[in-house]
Scaffold this motif. Structure first.
Motif, PDB file in Angstrom:
ATOM      1  N   GLN A  86       2.376   9.704  -0.008  1.00  0.00           N
ATOM      2  CA  GLN A  86       2.696   9.004  -1.251  1.00  0.00           C
ATOM      3  C   GLN A  86       2.719  10.041  -2.377  1.00  0.00           C
ATOM      4  OE1 GLN A  86      -0.264   5.977  -1.818  1.00  0.00           O
ATOM      5  NE2 GLN A  86       0.555   4.667  -0.197  1.00  0.00           N
ATOM      6  N   ASN A  87       3.870  10.132  -3.033  1.00  0.00           N
ATOM      7  CA  ASN A  87       4.021  11.095  -4.131  1.00  0.00           C
ATOM      8  C   ASN A  87       3.653  12.518  -3.699  1.00  0.00           C
ATOM      9  OD1 ASN A  87       4.744   8.950  -5.809  1.00  0.00           O
ATOM     10  ND2 ASN A  87       2.611   8.599  -6.382  1.00  0.00           N
ATOM     11  N   ASN A  88       4.167  12.910  -2.542  1.00  0.00           N
ATOM     12  CA  ASN A  88       3.923  14.242  -1.976  1.00  0.00           C
ATOM     13  C   ASN A  88       2.441  14.519  -1.689  1.00  0.00           C
ATOM     14  OD1 ASN A  88       6.609  14.907  -1.875  1.00  0.00           O
ATOM     15  ND2 ASN A  88       6.613  15.791  -3.927  1.00  0.00           N
ATOM     16  N   ARG A  89       1.658  13.480  -1.574  1.00  0.00           N
ATOM     17  CA  ARG A  89       0.236  13.627  -1.220  1.00  0.00           C
ATOM     18  C   ARG A  89      -0.011  12.969   0.123  1.00  0.00           C
ATOM     19  NH1 ARG A  89      -4.006  12.033  -5.649  1.00  0.00           N
ATOM     20  NH2 ARG A  89      -5.083  11.937  -3.687  1.00  0.00           N
ATOM     21  N   LYS A  90      -0.773  13.647   0.946  1.00  0.00           N
ATOM     22  CA  LYS A  90      -1.117  13.114   2.260  1.00  0.00           C
ATOM     23  C   LYS A  90      -2.259  12.112   2.102  1.00  0.00           C
ATOM     24  CE  LYS A  90      -1.228  16.066   5.707  1.00  0.00           C
ATOM     25  NZ  LYS A  90      -1.703  17.048   6.708  1.00  0.00           N
ATOM     26  N   MET A  91      -2.046  10.876   2.560  1.00  0.00           N
ATOM     27  CA  MET A  91      -3.050   9.818   2.481  1.00  0.00           C
ATOM     28  C   MET A  91      -3.443   9.411   3.907  1.00  0.00           C
ATOM     29  SD  MET A  91      -3.211   9.361  -0.787  1.00  0.00           S
ATOM     30  CE  MET A  91      -3.994   7.803  -1.065  1.00  0.00           C
ATOM     31  N   PHE A  92      -4.721   9.260   4.122  1.00  0.00           N
ATOM     32  CA  PHE A  92      -5.220   8.821   5.418  1.00  0.00           C
ATOM     33  C   PHE A  92      -5.655   7.372   5.304  1.00  0.00           C
ATOM     34  CE2 PHE A  92      -5.887  13.389   5.324  1.00  0.00           C
ATOM     35  CZ  PHE A  92      -5.330  13.775   6.524  1.00  0.00           C
ATOM     36  N   LYS A  93      -5.217   6.564   6.280  1.00  0.00           N
ATOM     37  CA  LYS A  93      -5.613   5.155   6.272  1.00  0.00           C
ATOM     38  C   LYS A  93      -5.856   4.706   7.701  1.00  0.00           C
ATOM     39  CE  LYS A  93      -0.997   3.232   6.526  1.00  0.00           C
ATOM     40  NZ  LYS A  93      -0.102   2.207   6.054  1.00  0.00           N
ATOM     41  N   ASN A  94      -6.494   3.556   7.848  1.00  0.00           N
ATOM     42  CA  ASN A  94      -6.723   3.019   9.188  1.00  0.00           C
ATOM     43  C   ASN A  94      -5.391   2.665   9.831  1.00  0.00           C
ATOM     44  OD1 ASN A  94      -9.527   3.174   9.114  1.00  0.00           O
ATOM     45  ND2 ASN A  94      -9.699   1.207   8.099  1.00  0.00           N
ATOM     46  N   PRO A  95      -5.244   2.932  11.128  1.00  0.00           N
ATOM     47  CA  PRO A  95      -3.999   2.558  11.801  1.00  0.00           C
ATOM     48  C   PRO A  95      -3.888   1.046  11.928  1.00  0.00           C
ATOM     49  CG  PRO A  95      -5.565   3.447  13.368  1.00  0.00           C
ATOM     50  CD  PRO A  95      -6.174   3.598  12.018  1.00  0.00           C
ATOM     51  N   PRO A  96      -2.664   0.529  11.992  1.00  0.00           N
ATOM     52  CA  PRO A  96      -2.504  -0.926  12.139  1.00  0.00           C
ATOM     53  C   PRO A  96      -2.991  -1.399  13.517  1.00  0.00           C
ATOM     54  CG  PRO A  96      -0.364   0.199  12.119  1.00  0.00           C
ATOM     55  CD  PRO A  96      -1.397   1.236  11.864  1.00  0.00           C
ATOM     56  N   PRO A  97      -3.386  -2.663  13.624  1.00  0.00           N
ATOM     57  CA  PRO A  97      -3.829  -3.195  14.922  1.00  0.00           C
ATOM     58  C   PRO A  97      -2.751  -3.016  15.984  1.00  0.00           C
ATOM     59  CG  PRO A  97      -4.236  -4.781  13.171  1.00  0.00           C
ATOM     60  CD  PRO A  97      -3.432  -3.669  12.567  1.00  0.00           C
ATOM     61  N   GLY A  98      -3.186  -2.683  17.196  1.00  0.00           N
ATOM     62  CA  GLY A  98      -2.260  -2.504  18.313  1.00  0.00           C
ATOM     63  C   GLY A  98      -1.730  -1.092  18.451  1.00  0.00           C
ATOM     64  N   THR A  99      -2.143  -0.190  17.558  1.00  0.00           N
ATOM     65  CA  THR A  99      -1.687   1.192  17.632  1.00  0.00           C
ATOM     66  C   THR A  99      -2.178   1.836  18.916  1.00  0.00           C
ATOM     67  OG1 THR A  99      -1.705   1.413  15.236  1.00  0.00           O
ATOM     68  CG2 THR A  99      -1.767   3.457  16.496  1.00  0.00           C
ATOM     69  N   ILE A 100      -1.311   2.545  19.594  1.00  0.00           N
ATOM     70  CA  ILE A 100      -1.659   3.271  20.815  1.00  0.00           C
ATOM     71  C   ILE A 100      -1.602   4.757  20.508  1.00  0.00           C
ATOM     72  CG2 ILE A 100      -0.990   3.786  23.185  1.00  0.00           C
ATOM     73  CD1 ILE A 100       0.235   0.946  23.269  1.00  0.00           C
ATOM     74  N   PHE A 101      -2.695   5.453  20.779  1.00  0.00           N
ATOM     75  CA  PHE A 101      -2.748   6.888  20.555  1.00  0.00           C
ATOM     76  C   PHE A 101      -2.449   7.613  21.852  1.00  0.00           C
ATOM     77  CE2 PHE A 101      -5.317   5.158  17.181  1.00  0.00           C
ATOM     78  CZ  PHE A 101      -4.940   5.934  16.093  1.00  0.00           C
TER      79      PHE A 101
END
Length: 115
Positions: free
Chosen positions: A94-109
């Motif tokens: 967002q605005n050239n800034r790296k933001m970390f957030k929780n992954p959405p439900p069902g995300t497979i890593f």
């Protein structure tokens, strides 16, 4: 099939009964026994791991002879613990800034390989 546990009772004393019942039901529905079995076990502290591997896993393996002396499927017991330190985040810019957030439900890593 279900069984009752006494308050504070951690280990499945009725494990054999429930497991044999489950295998019979599997056979009834599929007309064959499973070749691979994965059991997920929760509520195990670090100090109880050996008891699970020796007491509970041996109970499960002993159930196979109820069906045939030749029946020996692969058995994996996965202990699921809630107290882990691993954290996984979704990266969003967002605005050239790296933001970390929780992954959405069902995300497979999946493992990242740089090859």
């Amino acid at each position: 099939m279900t069984t009752m546990q006494k308050q504070g009772q951690e280990f499945g004393d009725s494990l054999k009964l429930l497991f044999v019942s489950s295998l019979r039901k599997y056979f009834e529905v599929n007309h064959r026994l499973p070749q691979k079995i994965i059991m997920y076990r929760d509520g195990v502290s670090d100090g109880q791991m050996e008891v699970v591997s020796k007491y509970e896993a041996e109970q499960l393996v002993s159930c196979f002879k109820h069906f045939s002396v030749d029946y020996s499927p692969s058995l994996s017991v996965v202990v699921v613990q809630k107290r882990i330190n691993t954290r996984m985040y979704d990266v969003e810019y967002q605005n050239n800034r790296k933001m970390f957030k929780n992954p959405p439900p069902g995300t497979i890593f999946r493992p990242f390989c740089n090859s």
